[in-house]
Motif scaffolding. Structure first.
Motif, PDB file in Angstrom:
ATOM      1  N   LYS A 204      -4.009   7.876  -5.225  1.00  0.00           N
ATOM      2  CA  LYS A 204      -4.323   7.353  -3.888  1.00  0.00           C
ATOM      3  C   LYS A 204      -5.828   7.201  -3.704  1.00  0.00           C
ATOM      4  CE  LYS A 204      -0.249   9.236  -1.481  1.00  0.00           C
ATOM      5  NZ  LYS A 204       0.212  10.237  -0.483  1.00  0.00           N
ATOM      6  N   TRP A 207      -6.825   4.121  -5.564  1.00  0.00           N
ATOM      7  CA  TRP A 207      -6.379   2.929  -4.834  1.00  0.00           C
ATOM      8  C   TRP A 207      -7.222   2.699  -3.583  1.00  0.00           C
ATOM      9  CZ3 TRP A 207      -0.336   3.881  -4.966  1.00  0.00           C
ATOM     10  CH2 TRP A 207       0.131   3.578  -6.255  1.00  0.00           C
ATOM     11  N   LYS A 209      -6.419   3.250  -0.483  1.00  0.00           N
ATOM     12  CA  LYS A 209      -5.639   2.610   0.586  1.00  0.00           C
ATOM     13  C   LYS A 209      -5.042   3.617   1.569  1.00  0.00           C
ATOM     14  CE  LYS A 209      -6.663  -1.196  -1.295  1.00  0.00           C
ATOM     15  NZ  LYS A 209      -5.847  -2.076  -2.080  1.00  0.00           N
ATOM     16  N   ASN A 212      -0.681   6.598   3.426  1.00  0.00           N
ATOM     17  CA  ASN A 212       0.615   6.029   3.827  1.00  0.00           C
ATOM     18  C   ASN A 212       1.016   4.862   2.924  1.00  0.00           C
ATOM     19  OD1 ASN A 212       0.725   7.828   6.041  1.00  0.00           O
ATOM     20  ND2 ASN A 212      -0.600   6.450   7.229  1.00  0.00           N
ATOM     21  N   VAL A 213       1.151   5.162   1.634  1.00  0.00           N
ATOM     22  CA  VAL A 213       1.535   4.103   0.695  1.00  0.00           C
ATOM     23  C   VAL A 213       2.987   4.238   0.248  1.00  0.00           C
ATOM     24  CG1 VAL A 213      -0.817   3.763  -0.141  1.00  0.00           C
ATOM     25  CG2 VAL A 213       0.657   5.454  -1.258  1.00  0.00           C
ATOM     26  N   LYS A 216       6.232   1.517   0.358  1.00  0.00           N
ATOM     27  CA  LYS A 216       5.740   0.138   0.380  1.00  0.00           C
ATOM     28  C   LYS A 216       5.752  -0.439  -1.032  1.00  0.00           C
ATOM     29  CE  LYS A 216       2.593   1.121   4.236  1.00  0.00           C
ATOM     30  NZ  LYS A 216       1.175   1.160   4.670  1.00  0.00           N
ATOM     31  N   VAL A 221       0.506  -2.983  -1.514  1.00  0.00           N
ATOM     32  CA  VAL A 221      -0.571  -1.994  -1.431  1.00  0.00           C
ATOM     33  C   VAL A 221      -1.803  -2.489  -2.193  1.00  0.00           C
ATOM     34  CG1 VAL A 221      -1.245   0.373  -2.002  1.00  0.00           C
ATOM     35  CG2 VAL A 221       1.076  -0.104  -1.193  1.00  0.00           C
TER      36      VAL A 221
END
Length: 652
Positions: A204, A207, A209, A212-213, A216, A221
């Motif tokens: 995470k 990433w 992002k 809250n991935v 999805k 994402v």
């Protein structure tokens, strides 16, 4: 008439009674049938209860009296049928502390069933308390009026199953903990849409992002991955079931609102269910951006190195620590007429002239063991199969710990120098032979004149010292003869024609003879000799005398301020014959001490232009001693003189 009416009335009543009796009989038959059916249903119900593998009991009233208990529950309770008609709390007092009594009363009072799934319950078996797990239903039992009058208990012991499920839960917990606590970048994707099911904090963070991935699609994402070929790779892994592995893969990923270049090692692994069907893809990756950027610089540096070594005319080769070639530059390719793959495939020994292979192999093996640099001359085949002389050098490349991790070598063609040298040697040999005859004749005439002339000759009423002049002429002639002999010996050594004539002789006597001859022709020399031991050897007497002569004349030549020389004859600790010649002259610098035994090398100094000779005396002496299986050592310090010592095996 009244009588008839009475009779008729009685007859009608009789018929009514008969009809009623018939109806009662019919009703009785129905009741019998219904009663039989009820008995059958009750029997079937009881049979169902008693034949069931589940544990079943029927409890009546507020006291929860055991009305029915099948064999499985009696066996579980470890009780006999005599418990029927007794309250449950009397048979099993421990249900109160387990909270089950209250649960049963709740069912009685509310009329609502209660369920339990793998409920943990401590029970006593064979006087031993143990934890068990049960699936159960507490079902209210109602009469025809809909009133709750009891509770049916239907239970199954599922302890093995519960333990198995607990293990699965623990395994899944450890699995998730492993993922979330790992420093590796890990994510689990489900289905064709690659829905993010699990993503640990490490991935995470990369990433960028947020948290809250989960839930999805991956490419919702990370939309920036779409143009970098990632969807196709994931789709191939999902459909074909083959993992995809990459090392230092460059990827652009958006972080903090901007695209960032990163390098990653990763595996995309298909995830299968218990039936072997692929249901997702696992990502296991490592961020190796720092290493990737460093390796990129290394590759760029290596490219520049290759371009540089391909540009220079020398033949450059790099090898592994074990000597396996990994790179040949263009000069090698042009010289051999082979491709790089052909050179790497073939043994490098095949490039070397067959007469040089053995000593090169020994030299390389020795260097591999010691890590010492290599410098030698050898012949290498060109593309026409003609061997050409080269000067070869190799040096080890070591890491920070001093361990060899590769070698780099260079070969420079010296064929023209060899050809020129050969022509020069042929010329010198010819000149030396041509000069030796007239010089020898001159020496003979001078010796003749010395023998017939008196010390002084009358001429023009003056006394002229003719003999001393003849003596000086003889000294120069002998020097010239010695130089000519050295040039001839040099030629013999180069052509491997120097042959030793071995004989037994006393080393001390040979040294005395040499010193006596030198003292006669070099009256200015002061030679001190120390015989520490009488030593006999088997060697070439004249060649050993030549070595002693070279060492003493060198000692005098490089001692312009003092003509003192000390000679010592002794036996070494390892039982070898040894002779040392020590002077007190200009000395030799440390960096020159490894060069002085090379041909044509002359020691430098403030007056080196006045030092006579070709610089081949020590070269010849070293060759002669080595042919005798001996060696020459030197100890020297600038300004403090030099000491040369040669050692020879003793005659056994």
């Amino acid at each position: 008439m009244n009588k008839d009416l009475r009779i008729q009335e009685l007859e009608e009543k009789s018929k009514e009674k008969e009809l009623r009796i018939a109806e009662l009989l019919a009703s009785n038959e129905r009741l019998k049938s219904e009663n039989e059916n009820l008995k059958n249903e009750a029997h079937s119900f009881r049979e169902l209860i008693h034949s069931s593998p589940s544990m079943i009991t029927l409890l009546k009233g507020k006291n929860l009296v055991i009305q029915v208990a099948n064999e499985p529950i009696l066996k579980f309770w470890q009780k006999e049928k005599c418990i029927l008609g007794k309250p449950l709390i009397e048979v099993h007092p421990d249900i109160r502390e387990l909270g089950l009594e209250q649960l049963l009363h709740t069912v009685l009072e509310s009329g609502e069933p209660q369920f339990g799934y793998e409920m943990p319950v401590y029970i006593t078996r064979s006087d031993k308390r143990e934890l068990s797990h049960f699936n159960f239903v507490y079902q209210p039992q109602k009469n025809r009026n809909g009133e709750v009058e009891g509770v049916a208990v239907i239970a199954q012991e599922v302890t093995p199953k519960a333990i198995y499920h607990e293990k699965i839960k623990n395994s899944e917990f450890r699995y998730r903990e492993l993922i979330h606590s790992s420093n590796s970048l890990i994510a689990i994707l489900k289905g064709e849409d690659m829905i993010v099911e699990i993503a640990n904090q490490a991935i995470k963070d990369v990433w960028g992002k947020g948290d809250n991935v989960e839930g999805k699609p991956l490419f919702n994402v990370l939309p920036e991955m779409i143009g970098q070929g990632m969807p196709e790779i994931f789709d191939d892994v999902y459909k074909n079931g083959q993992p995809y592995i990459a090392q230092e893969r460059p990827l652009l990923h958006q972080q903090n609102g901007s695209l960032k270049l990163g390098y990653f090692d990763f595996v995309y692994q298909p995830q299968k269910n218990i039936s072997g069907e692929i249901e997702g893809v696992a990502i296991i990756a490592h961020d190796v951006t720092n290493q990737g950027l460093l390796n990129k610089k290394i590759r760029e540096s290596e490219k520049k190195f290759r371009e540089l070594v391909n540009f220079i005319p020398h033949k450059i080769c790099t090898t592994t620590a074990e000597g396996e070639p990994v790179f040949y530059n263009n000069s090698w390719l042009n010289f051999t007429g082979k491709t790089s793959n052909e050179l790497l495939k073939d043994s490098w020994y095949s490039l070397i002239y067959h007469e040089d292979r053995e000593f090169i192999g020994e030299l390389v093996e020795s260097s591999m063991n010691t890590g010492q640099d290599i410098e030698t001359e050898l012949r290498i085949f060109n593309k026409d199969g003609i061997p050409k002389w080269h000067l070869a050098r190799a040096t080890a490349i070591k890491n920070e710990e001093g361990v060899i991790n590769s070698w780099i070598s260079s070969c420079t063609e010296i064929q023209k120098l060899k050809d020129d040298e050969k022509r020069k040697e042929s010329f010198l040999k010819l000149v030396s032979h041509e000069l030796k005859t007239p010089v020898t004749s001159i020496k003979g005439y001078i010796q003749l004149l010395q023998s017939i002339l008196p010390e002084k000759v009358e001429a023009d009423s003056r006394n002229i010292p003719v003999k001393p002049y003849l003596h000086r002429i003889q000294s120069q002639i002998e020097r010239l003869i010695r130089l000519i002999s050295e040039m001839l010996d040099l030629s013999r050594i180069e052509q491997n024609e120097l042959i030793l004539e071995l004989s037994d002789f006393q080393l001390n006597e040979q040294i005395e003879t040499v010193i006596e001859d030198l003292s006669f022709s070099h009256r200015e020399m002061q030679i001190d000799i120390s015989h520490e031991e009488k030593i006999s050897i088997k060697a070439d007497k004249e060649r050993i005398g030549q070595v002693i002569t070279n060492l003493i004349t060198n000692a005098v030549k490089y001692s312009p301020d003092t003509k003192k020389v000390s000679v010592r004859v002794f036996r070494t600790e390892d039982n070898q014959a040894a002779v040392s010649v020590k002077d007190y002259g200009i000395g030799i610098a440390l960096q020159e001490q490894q060069q002085i035994f090379k041909r044509f090398y002359r020691v430098s100094g403030n007056k080196d232009e006045t030092y006579e000779g070709f610089g081949i005396g020590l070269y010849l002496s070293n060759e002669i001693i080595e042919k005798h299986q001996g060696r020459i050592l030197v100890k020297s310090e600038p300004g403090k003189g030099s000491e040369f010592t040669f050692k020879l095996p003793l005659n056994q």
